[in-house]
Design an enzyme around this catalytic site. Structure first.
Site, mmCIF file in Angstrom:
data_model
loop_
_atom_site.group_PDB
_atom_site.id
_atom_site.type_symbol
_atom_site.label_atom_id
_atom_site.label_comp_id
_atom_site.label_asym_id
_atom_site.label_seq_id
_atom_site.Cartn_x
_atom_site.Cartn_y
_atom_site.Cartn_z
ATOM 1 N N SER A 72 0.668 -1.636 0.239
ATOM 2 C CA SER A 72 -0.315 -0.233 -0.474
ATOM 3 C C SER A 72 0.938 1.133 0.329
ATOM 4 O O SER A 72 0.085 1.977 -0.420
ATOM 5 C CB SER A 72 -0.751 -0.126 1.193
ATOM 6 O OG SER A 72 -0.409 0.118 2.447
ATOM 7 N N LYS A 121 0.802 4.871 6.594
ATOM 8 C CA LYS A 121 -0.135 5.673 5.430
ATOM 9 C C LYS A 121 0.413 6.996 5.974
ATOM 10 O O LYS A 121 1.256 7.844 6.557
ATOM 11 C CB LYS A 121 -1.519 5.923 5.922
ATOM 12 C CG LYS A 121 -2.701 4.414 5.801
ATOM 13 C CD LYS A 121 -2.222 3.231 4.290
ATOM 14 C CE LYS A 121 -3.183 2.834 4.729
ATOM 15 N NZ LYS A 121 -2.742 1.191 3.599
#
Length: 184
Positions: free
Chosen positions: A45, A88
């Site tokens: 990711s 993230k």
């Protein structure tokens, strides 16, 4: 007399080692709890910034003295699985509106100028509609937008300040990639 002196010397040495071991354990606990922690990237990711199995040190102290900034890479626990952490990038800051339109991120109605990743988001998720962030909420996205479970996914949602473990600080593995993490 000599044996008694020898025993005292051995006990003194043993006590010294036990005191040293206790110091190391307390010092390690303080460092891991309040200053830094090691974590491992699991998945794709955050590609092309971070890769699967990269090992990172997380700076847990900076956010005690300042607010998180846009584009910083942060670590936070995943709420549905114990001992699982997400990594993230902060995109939306407290008090801002966030929306994804035609694959692009808009902050307060202005398209966000980003310098990483080349792909348009195929799925805006909950950001297809305008999201108003609260006073302690952050909107986070993975750099590999079409292969990331992030704030667009209701199971992740917006992240509260208190849930931020810290920011990615140094990549320690693989050794050929060792160095500070760039927060653009």
């Amino acid at each position: 007399m000599k044996e008694e002196s020898n025993e005292k010397s051995i006990l003194r040495e043993l006590g010294s080692w036990l005191l040293y071991l206790l110091f190391v354990l307390v010092f390690s606990y303080v460092i891991i709890t309040y200053v830094g922690q090691r974590t491992r990237v699991d998945g794709q990711s955050m590609e092309t910034t971070l890769y699967d199995n990269d090992n990172l040190l997380v700076d847990k102290i900076s956010y005690r003295f300042r607010d998180p900034k846009r584009f910083e890479i942060v670590v936070f626990p995943y709420q549905y699985r114990e001992n699982t952490f997400y990594i993230k990038r902060i995109i939306g800051l407290p008090g801002e509106t966030v929306q994804v339109i035609d694959g692009y991120v808009y902050i307060d109605g202005e398209q966000l100028d980003e310098h990483y990743g080349n792909e348009l988001m195929e799925n805006p998720g909950i950001a297809g509609e305008t999201l108003m962030l609260g006073k302690d909420e952050y909107f986070v996205l993975g750099d590999n937008r079409n292969h990331s479970s992030d704030s667009r996914d209701p199971s992740v949602g917006v992240i509260r300040r208190e849930d931020l473990l810290g920011r990615a600080w140094i990549r320690i593995w693989p050794l050929d990639q060792f160095g500070a993490i760039k927060h653009e």
